[in-house]
Design an enzyme around this catalytic site. Structure first.
Site, PDB file in Angstrom:
ATOM      1  N   ASP A  24      30.165  28.204  38.690  1.00 52.28           N
ATOM      2  CA  ASP A  24      30.687  29.320  37.872  1.00 52.28           C
ATOM      3  C   ASP A  24      31.727  30.102  38.677  1.00 52.28           C
ATOM      4  OD1 ASP A  24      31.154  31.075  35.819  1.00 52.28           O
ATOM      5  OD2 ASP A  24      29.238  32.128  35.970  1.00 52.28           O
TER       6      ASP A  24
ATOM      7  N   GLY B  92      31.322  38.264  38.130  1.00 49.51           N
ATOM      8  CA  GLY B  92      31.745  36.968  38.627  1.00 49.51           C
ATOM      9  C   GLY B  92      32.019  36.909  40.111  1.00 49.51           C
TER      10      GLY B  92
ATOM     11  N   HIS C  25      31.651  23.742  36.191  1.00 52.04           N
ATOM     12  CA  HIS C  25      31.792  25.085  35.623  1.00 52.04           C
ATOM     13  C   HIS C  25      32.650  25.955  36.541  1.00 52.04           C
ATOM     14  CE1 HIS C  25      29.671  28.481  33.214  1.00 52.04           C
ATOM     15  NE2 HIS C  25      30.834  28.896  33.653  1.00 52.04           N
TER      16      HIS C  25
ATOM     17  N   ASN D 235      38.129  30.334  28.864  1.00 51.60           N
ATOM     18  CA  ASN D 235      38.405  31.763  28.655  1.00 51.60           C
ATOM     19  C   ASN D 235      39.613  32.259  29.445  1.00 51.60           C
ATOM     20  OD1 ASN D 235      37.008  31.533  31.072  1.00 51.60           O
ATOM     21  ND2 ASN D 235      36.041  33.530  30.894  1.00 51.60           N
TER      22      ASN D 235
END
Lengths: 316, 424
Positions: free
Chosen positions: B305, B324, B60, B94
């Site tokens: 992430d 993030g 991820h 994305n």
């Protein structure tokens, strides 16, 4: 001189009981300046204060401005709507630019919680939080405390009910933390949709029934219902809100004879408070406004020696 | 032989191996594993005292290319991954444009072939433009090389679309990776809803926003039998739900991030935007449950992430800054230092979480050092002492919540198809 331990006043949470008492005592002493024929003392002569307001504000900004003028400070008013902020400048750039003008104190109001904390790390000058998002509004809580002390003689041991939209209120947070620190029994009262998660951990008891808290309260602090929150369905209608939480003359009959009514303003008459209560004998709402100036004078005075000695960023 | 890694402790749960061995590599593949390989290698690595594991895969990450090359590129992101000990990364769709078509997938793979030292496994969007309205061309993206589908960052709200995505992805045996986040319940929040959001006056994200979507996914996975993977699971109730679903043989897996294992919502009191991510940092109870789930096997994978953001974007007021944090260059050190060295996690379990399981979930021919498998290898030193310094990052972005952390243990070498692509 007794003073405050921090460079800035970012919130009530950072203040000790001694510091709160120091501010209140100082404010009490400065209150008489307003009664003089010449309402001015030279305390901050030669000091520069910038009022940096990113959110529209009339009463808080005016109150700070008068406080600064009565202390003889040089002041600069900076409103975000008329500045480079509307051209896309970031908060940090704005702060750095203002900082280069070597102010001693920056009074900041911002719609984002934590914005004053961000400035505090960047600026040598003292930062005074004049309201940040839903976080804190420390000078409001201090002036509320001064008003209660003025009328009731003490805060310790009083039962203070804060009623209304607790969730979106920075005043509620600062008041709760301050009154709890000072030994009052604090109640937060409102519909469960407007009481934020774990609010009791700030030191308040929670109630959904205004009648329950009114019967024994020494102080009732009414909060403004924010019309703009209506879209999120926190309460079914303003009418229902008024029916369940409006402070009416009938409801005030439940209260003790010497219960005082406060409101940080601006009021919605006929929503959270009726005119005959707001203007009635229990109301100390205008004392709050008068005390606002003295409190802010005290804060500015006590912080005026606290700015860092060296600029954070050397000019080249 | 092309390469021999001598006398490292080989930890390979796929073969139940945990002992000191030589590892022989030829033409990018593992050809021999033995207590002592007699032959000479054209290159030899002395791995005495080191851990030799099948290559770690971060399932991820956000590489930001195409579209936000100011924050990260395929080149800088994969360099960062190599430095972090990862031999492969799965990148979320994305980007701008969104990876919702064969053309974007091919572009990513083409760029990766040109500039990346590690393997890049693209993840395709579930819906066109990740708008949540109609299915993206999942079949064509599959043909181009995607390994999963996800609308990470803009999770699908419409339950019917999620159902169709699960049904359709089965055709290609692609897992559906869901960033569980009910938009209405999240209500524009910027941190976990709880005592700290109340104290700090920041809008809260109700943990139920995640949990309700986890439960939705479980219900639909039971019905469709599609493989569903929960991205960055972060609450104890989400984990309970997944654990229960697995006991009922529902095909669901989950990953957690290092930051959700090591930090709590209390960190937000600084208003540092490097503590702002989605899902947000949760409570201590949540962290404790996730750590327990790591050890017990309830959690399948650790993924970072990795979400690079340009400093200009992060240097804003807390509620205005983007969500993030970066993660590929700190993950292995953090897990070794805080969980392996402390005895909470065995090395075998750690390798499962970073290699065996991600490879299994994404159906990659990786995650093992069995004979003839690709020689993707992560070499770690349990004694390496280092400090997290974002100015040393290979990533183009610096938004780490772990700045200044002193760690013991970390990656020392990354080998992809038998080629050393990074070493300390």
């Amino acid at each position: 001189m007794a003073s405050l331990s921090h460079k800035d006043l970012l919130g009530i949470a950072q203040l000790s009981v001694e510091e709160i008492n120091l501010i209140l005592d100082t404010a009490e002493a400065l209150r008489q300046v307003a009664d003089r024929p010449i309402k001015k003392v030279p305390t901050l002569r030669g000091k520069t204060v910038i009022n940096l307001f990113f959110e529209p504000s009339t009463r808080t900004r005016s109150s700070f401005e008068l406080a600064e003028k009565r202390l003889s400070a040089d002041i600069l008013n900076f409103a975000a709507s008329t500045s480079s902020v509307s051209k896309g400048e970031t908060l940090l750039d704005t702060a750095r630019n203002l900082e280069s003008m070597a102010p001693d104190i920056i009074v900041v109001r911002h719609e984002s919680a934590g914005a004053p904390h961000m400035l505090s790390k960047e600026c040598r000058s003292s930062i005074v939080n004049a309201g940040d998002g839903m976080h804190e509004h420390p000078t409001q809580a201090l002036l509320d405390a001064l008003t209660i002390r003025e009328v009731k003689g003490r805060i310790d041991g009083l039962k203070i009910a804060i009623i209304g939209d607790i969730a979106h209120s920075r005043v509620a947070r600062s008041d709760t933390i301050l009154f709890h620190k000072m030994g009052a029994e604090v109640w937060a009262c409102g519909p469960p949709t407007l009481i934020p998660w774990d609010y009791q951990k700030l030191g308040a008891k929670i109630s959904g029934q205004i009648e329950e808290v009114l019967v024994s309260a020494d102080v009732v602090m009414m909060l403004r219902v924010q019309h703009e929150r209506q879209t999120e369905a926190f309460v079914p209608s303003m009418r229902e809100y008024y029916n369940f939480y409006g402070l009416t003359r009938e409801r005030m009959r439940l209260a003790k004879k010497d219960t005082i009514v406060m409101h940080p303003g601006p009021m919605n008459r006929g929503v959270e408070i009726d005119s005959d209560v707001a203007d009635g004998p229990s109301s100390v709402i205008l004392n709050q406004v008068a005390n606002g100036i003295a409190t802010r004078m005290a804060v500015l005075y006590l912080l005026s020696g606290n700015a860092g000695l060296k600029p954070k960023r050397q000019l080249r | 032989m092309q390469l021999i890694i001598r006398q490292g402790r080989v930890v390979d749960p796929s073969q139940k191996i945990n002992k000191v061995l030589d590892l022989g590599i030829e033409e990018g593949r593992v050809v021999e594993m033995a207590p002592r390989i007699r032959k000479k290698g054209r290159k030899e690595i002395d791995a005495r005292g080191l851990i030799v594991a099948p290559g770690f895969i971060d399932m991820h990450v956000h590489l930001r290319e195409p579209g936000r090359e100011d924050a990260e590129t395929i080149e800088t992101g994969t360099n960062a991954a190599a430095r972090g000990g990862f031999t492969g990364v799965a990148c979320m769709p994305n980007t701008n444009p969104v990876n919702d078509s064969e053309a974007v997938t091919s572009f990513i793979l083409e760029r990766a072939r040109e500039v990346s030292k590690v393997a890049v496994y693209p993840i395709g969007a579930i819906t066109k433009g990740s708008m949540g309205e109609s299915l993206a061309e999942i079949g064509e993206m599959h043909r181009a090389g995607i390994v999963a589908v996800s609308d990470d960052g803009r999770p699908v709200q419409n339950n019917q679309i999620v159902r169709r995505a699960m049904e359709y992805s089965k055709l290609f045996d692609l897992p559906v990776i869901d960033h569980c986040d009910d938009k209405d319940l999240a209500a524009g929040g910027v941190m976990n809803e709880g005592y700290y959001s109340t104290l700090l006056g920041l809008r809260g994200i109700n943990p139920a926003a995640e949990e309700i979507h986890v439960l939705r996914d479980i219900v639909l996975a039971r019905q469709t039998k599609a493989r569903v993977h929960i991205a960055h699971l972060s609450t104890r109730h989400s984990l309970e739900a997944v654990t229960r679903a697995r006991s009922e043989n529902i095909p669901i897996t989950c990953e957690v991030t290092p930051h959700h294992l090591l930090l709590t919502e209390a960190q937000v009191t600084s208003y540092s935007t490097n503590m702002k991510m989605n899902p947000p940092l949760r409570s201590q109870e949540d962290v404790d449950a996730l750590v327990a789930g790591l050890a017990s096997g309830a959690i399948d994978a650790i993924a970072t992430d990795h979400a690079p953001h340009n400093a200009n974007d992060k240097m804003l007021e807390f509620d205005r800054a983007p969500f993030g944090v970066v993660g590929v260059e700190t993950a292995i050190g953090l897990i070794l230092d805080r969980f392996v060295r402390t005895g909470i996690l065995s090395l075998d379990r750690m390798v499962q979480l970073f290699s065996t399981n991600p490879a299994r979930i994404l159906k990659l021919e990786r995650g093992t050092l069995a004979k003839n498998s690709w020689a993707d290898v992560t070499v770690m030193d349990l004694e390496l002492q280092w400090v997290v310094r974002s100015d040393e990052f290979q990533s183009r972005s610096r938004n780490t919540p772990f700045e200044g952390w002193q760690l013991r243990g970390g990656p020392v070498m990354t080998i992809v198809r038998g080629r050393v692509v990074w070493s300390v």
